[in-house]
Design a protein around this motif. Structure first.
Motif, PDB file in Angstrom:
ATOM      1  N   ARG A   3       1.076  -1.238   0.013  1.00 25.42           N
ATOM      2  CA  ARG A   3      -0.176   0.049   0.084  1.00 25.42           C
ATOM      3  C   ARG A   3       0.853   1.311  -0.221  1.00 25.42           C
ATOM      4  NH1 ARG A   3      -4.718  -0.282   4.385  1.00 25.42           N
ATOM      5  NH2 ARG A   3      -3.330   0.914   5.391  1.00 25.42           N
ATOM      6  N   GLN A   6       2.178   1.676  -3.527  1.00 23.50           N
ATOM      7  CA  GLN A   6       1.470   2.252  -4.485  1.00 23.50           C
ATOM      8  C   GLN A   6       1.003   3.474  -4.291  1.00 23.50           C
ATOM      9  OE1 GLN A   6       0.158   0.272  -6.716  1.00 23.50           O
ATOM     10  NE2 GLN A   6      -1.137   1.889  -7.553  1.00 23.50           N
ATOM     11  N   HIS A   7       1.009   4.021  -3.003  1.00 29.32           N
ATOM     12  CA  HIS A   7       0.720   5.461  -2.515  1.00 29.32           C
ATOM     13  C   HIS A   7       1.645   6.202  -3.014  1.00 29.32           C
ATOM     14  CE1 HIS A   7      -0.594   8.761  -0.046  1.00 29.32           C
ATOM     15  NE2 HIS A   7       0.624   8.832   0.520  1.00 29.32           N
ATOM     16  N   ASN A  34      -1.152   5.712   8.905  1.00 30.97           N
ATOM     17  CA  ASN A  34      -2.216   5.031   8.269  1.00 30.97           C
ATOM     18  C   ASN A  34      -2.328   3.518   8.536  1.00 30.97           C
ATOM     19  OD1 ASN A  34      -2.519   7.124   5.966  1.00 30.97           O
ATOM     20  ND2 ASN A  34      -0.300   6.669   5.542  1.00 30.97           N
ATOM     21  N   ILE A  36      -3.900  -0.175   9.364  1.00 28.88           N
ATOM     22  CA  ILE A  36      -4.509  -0.930   8.610  1.00 28.88           C
ATOM     23  C   ILE A  36      -6.008  -1.163   9.204  1.00 28.88           C
ATOM     24  CG2 ILE A  36      -4.974  -3.594   8.117  1.00 28.88           C
ATOM     25  CD1 ILE A  36      -1.620  -3.628   8.322  1.00 28.88           C
TER      26      ILE A  36
END
Length: 51
Positions: A3, A6-7, A34, A36
């Motif tokens: 993640r 990807q971010h 951030n 989960i």
């Protein structure tokens, strides 16, 4: 970590050669900010386990 990649990089993965202190520091901050699970944020020790 997928993640975060990807971010940050718009990619699912990055080569190991690109891992440096800046990447690790940004990943650490990302893990802390951030979670989960919305009601279960990571603490400093939990973030270090992910690294």
């Amino acid at each position: 970590m997928a993640r975060f990649c990807q971010h940050k990089y718009s990619a699912g993965d990055i080569p190991l050669r690109q891992l440096n202190f800046n990447f690790v520091d940004e990943f650490y901050s990302y893990v802390l900010k951030n979670p989960i699970k919305p009601n279960d944020p990571c603490t400093k020790n939990g973030a270090m386990k992910h690294i």
